[in-house]
Each structure stands twice: as C-alpha cells, then as structure tokens.
Design a protein around this motif. Structure first.
Motif, short mmCIF file in Angstrom:
data_model
loop_
_atom_site.label_atom_id
_atom_site.label_comp_id
_atom_site.label_asym_id
_atom_site.label_seq_id
_atom_site.Cartn_x
_atom_site.Cartn_y
_atom_site.Cartn_z
N THR A 269 0.94 -1.16 0.17
CA THR A 269 0.40 -0.19 0.08
C THR A 269 0.84 0.93 -0.15
O THR A 269 1.89 1.02 0.35
CB THR A 269 -0.99 -0.06 0.88
OG1 THR A 269 -0.72 0.85 2.19
CG2 THR A 269 -1.36 -0.88 1.45
N SER A 270 0.03 2.09 -0.44
CA SER A 270 0.55 3.53 -0.56
C SER A 270 0.83 3.99 0.89
O SER A 270 1.29 5.70 1.23
CB SER A 270 0.25 4.59 -1.76
OG SER A 270 0.34 4.06 -2.52
N ASP A 271 0.31 4.04 1.81
CA ASP A 271 0.44 4.02 3.23
C ASP A 271 1.89 5.04 3.51
O ASP A 271 2.52 4.30 3.96
CB ASP A 271 0.05 3.91 3.86
CG ASP A 271 -2.13 3.41 3.95
OD1 ASP A 271 -2.11 4.19 3.36
OD2 ASP A 271 -2.55 3.41 5.31
N THR A 272 2.15 6.10 4.07
CA THR A 272 3.65 6.45 4.35
C THR A 272 3.43 6.38 5.67
O THR A 272 4.60 6.38 6.66
CB THR A 272 3.78 7.23 3.52
OG1 THR A 272 3.18 8.50 4.19
CG2 THR A 272 4.31 6.80 2.04
N ASP B 262 -18.05 8.09 4.44
CA ASP B 262 -17.80 6.56 4.62
C ASP B 262 -16.39 5.90 2.91
O ASP B 262 -16.66 4.49 3.25
CB ASP B 262 -19.09 5.65 4.59
CG ASP B 262 -19.69 5.24 2.99
OD1 ASP B 262 -19.03 6.55 2.28
OD2 ASP B 262 -21.18 4.57 3.48
N ALA B 263 -15.58 6.35 2.83
CA ALA B 263 -15.18 5.98 1.58
C ALA B 263 -13.54 6.57 1.96
O ALA B 263 -13.53 7.77 2.19
CB ALA B 263 -15.11 6.60 0.33
N GLY B 264 -12.53 5.51 2.72
CA GLY B 264 -11.61 6.06 3.20
C GLY B 264 -10.80 4.94 2.00
O GLY B 264 -10.53 5.20 0.99
N SER B 265 -8.67 4.94 3.37
CA SER B 265 -8.27 4.15 2.06
C SER B 265 -7.94 3.06 1.34
O SER B 265 -8.03 2.40 0.47
CB SER B 265 -6.57 4.09 2.82
OG SER B 265 -7.15 3.81 4.09
N LYS B 266 -8.99 2.52 2.32
CA LYS B 266 -9.60 0.62 1.63
C LYS B 266 -10.23 1.14 -0.16
O LYS B 266 -11.12 0.32 -0.34
CB LYS B 266 -10.80 0.30 2.67
CG LYS B 266 -9.68 -0.90 3.58
CD LYS B 266 -10.45 -0.92 4.17
CE LYS B 266 -11.67 -2.44 4.40
NZ LYS B 266 -12.03 -3.44 5.81
N ALA B 267 -11.15 1.80 0.35
CA ALA B 267 -12.13 2.95 -0.89
C ALA B 267 -11.15 3.61 -2.20
O ALA B 267 -11.45 3.25 -3.35
CB ALA B 267 -12.98 3.35 -1.01
N LEU B 292 -7.13 10.66 4.80
CA LEU B 292 -8.38 9.20 4.94
C LEU B 292 -7.79 8.38 5.65
O LEU B 292 -6.06 8.42 6.04
CB LEU B 292 -7.84 8.13 3.16
CG LEU B 292 -8.03 8.84 2.02
CD1 LEU B 292 -7.60 8.51 0.88
CD2 LEU B 292 -9.77 9.48 1.93
N SER B 293 -8.80 7.25 6.13
CA SER B 293 -8.18 7.03 7.27
C SER B 293 -8.84 5.38 6.37
O SER B 293 -9.65 5.87 5.95
CB SER B 293 -8.36 6.98 8.41
OG SER B 293 -9.56 7.17 9.17
N GLU B 294 -8.24 4.04 7.49
CA GLU B 294 -8.92 2.95 6.60
C GLU B 294 -10.67 3.34 6.26
O GLU B 294 -10.76 3.14 5.02
CB GLU B 294 -8.53 1.57 7.27
CG GLU B 294 -7.22 0.71 7.01
CD GLU B 294 -7.10 0.28 8.63
OE1 GLU B 294 -7.05 -0.30 8.33
OE2 GLU B 294 -6.44 0.87 8.96
N GLU B 295 -11.67 3.72 7.43
CA GLU B 295 -12.82 3.66 6.39
C GLU B 295 -13.33 4.92 6.91
O GLU B 295 -14.79 5.23 6.66
CB GLU B 295 -13.74 3.00 7.24
CG GLU B 295 -13.52 1.42 7.61
CD GLU B 295 -13.09 0.40 6.25
OE1 GLU B 295 -13.93 1.30 5.48
OE2 GLU B 295 -12.52 -0.67 6.63
#
Lengths: 352, 352
Positions: A269-272, B262-267, B292-295
C-alpha cells in the motif's frame, strides 16, 4: 509446503509473535483494570478474534457492518461498531445483527440518532449507542462535552435505543486532552442522571499509556497484534515484535544501487503514515523502498554493504499492517521458518 | 435495483464513458497505424478486455501471471506480461500458460533469461521474450541500448526462447528520450541480424503523443478506459470522460466545514500521485478530501458555497482508478443513472 516454496508476494504471520503481542497488552490492561476490546480491522481473521477473547478481551471492535457480520457468523457474540450507521440498507442489517448478538454502535449527530431510533423503534431489544467524541483527531465526533451530553440525552430519550457512554479515537500523543474531554462528558452525563458506563478509548500508538486516560473503562487496540514500521517508530514495540511481513522476490537489479521487488502498492500500500519509504526490509535494514507502483517496489541499496541479487527473497515489515491485510485473500501462518497453514482473510474486502 | 438503493461505498462504472474512451484511443491509434495492447490492470474485467479486442486491440497486457490466467480462462488468447518472471512456481505456471495461449514476457537481466531458458528448454512452443528498457522511469529495465542488445542476443541464442523486440514503461513527458533509446536499440538489433518486430511503449499520461515515439509498433494504455483525477490533471481527458466513481455517504458533519464520508483508504487508496487531496467530489468540486483513514474520508468544505448533510450521497473521482479496482470484489455497471448489472472483478487480488 516450505517457506521457500511460497510464491510471492505473500503475507506471512508469525503466530508466536501474535500470541506474545496479545498476551503482553492483555496483561498490561489487566494490571490497570482496563477492559480490552481489540479492533479486528488489523487481522480480519476470526481465529485471532477468538484468541483475543480467550485471553481476556471483553469483545471485539469492527469498523464495518460487513466485518461484524463475518465475525458474528464465526461465533463472536459481543461486537462494538464505532461508526455512524446511516441509510436504510445498513440500518436493516444492523437490526438483524442486533437480534443475533450483543452489539453497540456510535453516533455523533442528531441525524444519525434519529435514523437509529426510527430503525429500532419497534425492536424488542434496544440498540446500545455511545456518543463519539472528537478529542483531537479531527475526524468524526462531537466537538465539546456539551454536545456530547445533548446527544446522550437524545439517545436516552429515544425508544429502541440505550445510551451506554462515550467513545473516542484519539489523536496520537493527546492523552491529557483526551482525558479532559472524556472525564468532563462522563461527569456531565452522570450529573444529568444518565449512566455512561462505558468510556471507550482506542489506538495502538499510545496503548502503553492507556491507563493515563483514567476515565476510560476500555481500550480498543488494533495494530498491537501485528505491529508494523509505524508502531515501531512510535516505540510501541521492537522489530522483533513485528508479526506480519510481506515476502517478496527481487525481480530486477537494473543498476548498482537499485533493486526492484514484486511487492508494490498492491501488496504494501501507499500508506506512508509520515514515514520516509514504504517498509523495512528485515535482512537489509539500510535499504530504502523509495517508490511503489502497483506491482513494483523500487529499492535504493546505496547504504547497504551487501546487496541482494535477482531471485533473492526478502521480507518486508510494512509501514501499516492493517491495510496490507485487506489486500490479500489469504495469509500464511508461520512459526519461525515453519509454515503452519494458510488462512483465508474472512473479513477482507468487507467494504460496507 | 436503483442507484439510490446501492449501499456505500461502491464503485460505479459508466459503460457509455468506457465505450467512448476505448473507441477514442483506438481511432487515434488506427490513424497512426499503432497497435493497441490495453493493460487490463485498470479494470480487471474479462468483459472489457474482450470489448477492447473487438474494437481492434491486438491483445491485452497483464502485470501478473494470476491476471493472465484469469483472462486466459475467460477466452483471451493473446497476452503480454511485461514482467520478469522469476522463481520455479511462476515459471511452471508460465510454461502451462504458454501451452494454452499466445504469450510474451519481458526480461531485463541474464539471471531472468537463464531462468526462462531453463524452464522452456524442452518446450515445443518457444516463449516470446522482449527486453525491458529503462528509458527514464527508473524502475525495471536495462540502462543502455548496448545492454539491451546483449540481452536480445542472449534470448536469441537460448533454446526455447524467441526474441521479439523491446519494451518500455516510459517516464511521463520523456517522449524524446524514450524514442532515442528504443530507436537505437531497434537499429542495433537489426544490424546484429535480429528481428525486433515489436517495440512496445506504454502509459496513459502521454498516450495522445504515442505516435511521436515513431519506433514503437504498439502502445499499452491502461487507465484510458476509466480515466481518473491524475489523468485529467495531465490533460488526457476531462471530468466528463471519467468512467469510474466511488459512491460514498456522508456519515458525519462534526463542524461547519468538515464532512466525513464512508470511503477511506480502503475505497480510494492512499495514492496521491503528487496531487493534493484524495479525489474530486463531482457535486462539490471545491471540496478537498484532506485525509483518509481506512474507513473515513475527511473533507474540508471551507471553499464550498453549499454543503452536503449527513446521509447525502456523493460520487468521488479517485486520484488513481487502477488501485481502486483492486479493492472491490464487485463493481456496478451503470448507464447514466441507470444500473445495468454488477460485475465481479475477476482478476482482483491476483497478487502473484
């Protein structure tokens, strides 16, 4: 199958480190009489959720209804969903889930609470609701204890809903600010005749200071099960505590100091998370993963005394392990260098 | 089902825009007598791969063996895999795939070529190999035309392998550099008595200038099918050409100028590709998705005249559509605001 036969990229989970990480935090929390409610977003595996409960967790935390449904199907009976559940489709699913297991959600607006109240008004089993508080993170949550109290009263006055307390996902390092907000909200709720019996705090980066938020009754660590490069940078654990690694193969050595591995943003993933580079290569700690495209990880070996060659296999501790879990249909459980079995990531891709 | 009933987050694909995007580039390439070999990493859907071929593509490009296997299973018979295939597990799969369909790969080192030669030495059907050239991208590929020629000769002299030409994934904007490298490698190979019949160039950002790389015989655009915020920033198309959007719901409005979806880095993924923010909200073009966080996607509405409320549904054009396709088990095909059907993303998660 041997580890050397595993095709790459692959996610390896060291179960001994998992067990040690889970036990270590549970012991700490027990010592401080703090309930543990682990966030399963990190592993998305029912077997680890069950193990967390066996070790003393009071239940689990999920971020999505879909994750909670998977965990309920697997036999987990106590789930906290710290999210505003909005819209008919999700509310219908929440009603069904609440009928099956013990579930609680959060809300941070009158709109969200009205939606919950409408969905649960005819339910024989009320829905447990906590008010989400923004104690510094700048994401969801009411901005002041006054607002928290107002929404607590709204929940308490709604048929079908049961007020249970306050929840936050804190900004890393903001212990005092978090405690000040939560303790005041708790006092105001009590003074108003409400029962804020759960004060739920979260996050792994500050988890060893969780006891300093004295108003909290429970903590929701997620990443603590695997740890990752970000958590190590925060001092939560050491490299030797990191349980998740991405196994990758060097596919190219185009220059003296450049290597390319078959793990790119689709694996790491691109998360830094504010770090330089995209992971730590365990056998080449001086190597820097400088850029990722989807299927390539480009590595600068300039600082490395010895350098890997094409075909060599490397293990990478990612910056952020939770998002890696969401990219793989299965992970490989290992003990040392022995493969135990592969496990389907049951709650992967549960987007809604 | 209506669009208003779709639960969020969800990926919507406008098939009319897809069709227009595919036809537009195919027309351009036909006009320049340039073969099109689309990269399916963007959509991962057999139906679109087939449509690309119906419209005139000579075959497709996949980045992973697993993607190629899915596409071969779906009936695609001509696949280019521009990747160093390294290691026994993958080489065995490549031998099996080469027996079923027309396939070509790249290599950029003697180690990789020796591996291919060993795997195919007893094959009745030789494996087609192109040499990957680093014309400025700084990823895989030989660094000079001299190196390219040396590896071309190595392939040509290997039983079971058949040299077919050169391939590059160019750095955006480096047209002249790319052409200089490829044309020299081509000339040197011809002068050496080899037949570099395929010169394969790639990428969507410079695709409207693909004809300027005059030595190229084919182009491999990927993102052109959907386009995204990055491609629009590069002038490849307009917002109205963007075929992929992420449908999301506003779940929180904690402050006057903050919304959370409700769209974060997982979307949407953490890919910025150098852009500020994580996507463009079609109805609120002045809004900025700041983190963004995951959700959770956190939005700054400070510059917006009107502001969405909790429960409103937004459509987001992501920075990078290819990585979004890899996060969803299914996408919803639409025409305007009408749902056609949902489609399983068959080649999603094919990590190896």
């Amino acid at each position: 199958m041997k580890l050397s036969d595993v095709d790459t990229p692959a996610v390896l989970i060291d179960v001994d480190r998992v067990e040690a990480n889970l036990q270590r935090f549970q012991r700490y929390a027990n010592g401080h009489r703090l309930a543990v409610r682990p966030h399963i977003k990190t592993h998305k595996l029912p077997r680890f959720a069950k193990r967390q409960i066996e070790l003393g967790a009071v239940g689990i935390t999920c971020q999505k209804l879909g994750e909670a449904e998977v965990m309920a199907d697997a036999g987990i009976t106590d789930i906290f969903l710290p999210y505003n559940i909005v819209g008919h489709a999700k509310l219908d699913r929440l009603v069904a889930l609440n009928a099956r297991i013990k579930i609680a959600v959060t809300a941070d607006s009158d709109v969200a609470i009205h939606g919950l109240a409408e969905a649960f008004k005819n339910s024989t089993k009320p829905l447990v609701v906590l008010i989400e508080c923004d104690t510094g993170m700048g994401r969801c949550g009411v901005q002041t204890p006054d607002e928290a109290l107002a929404l607590a009263k709204l929940v308490d006055g709604s048929d079908g809903l049961s007020f249970a307390g306050f929840m936050t996902f804190p900004k890393t390092g903001s212990i005092a600010q978090t405690e000040a907000f939560l303790s005041l909200a708790k006092k105001m709720a009590r003074d108003a005749g409400l029962d804020p019996r759960i004060i739920s705090n979260g996050g792994s980066p500050d988890m060893w200071r969780a006891h300093e938020v004295t108003s909290a009754t429970e903590h929701r660590p997620g990443t603590y099960i695997y740890l990752d490069r970000f958590q190590v940078s925060k001092g939560v654990g050491t490299w030797d505590d990191c349980a998740l690694t991405v196994l990758a193969t060097v596919v190219s050595r185009p220059t003296e100091n450049r290597a390319v591995i078959d793990a790119g943003s689709k694996a790491l993933t691109s998360d830094t998370l504010g770090l330089e580079g995209f992971g730590r290569i365990t056998d080449y700690p001086d190597a820097v993963i400088t850029s990722l495209s989807e299927e390539h990880g480009v590595i600068d070996l300039g600082a490395c005394a010895s350098k890997p060659k094409v075909g060599d296999r490397l293990r990478v501790i990612p910056n952020h392990c939770c998002v890696v879990s969401n990219l793989f249909d299965e992970v490989i459980l290992i003990s040392g260098d022995e493969i135990i079995e592969s496990a389907r990531v049951a709650a992967r891709g549960r987007v809604d």
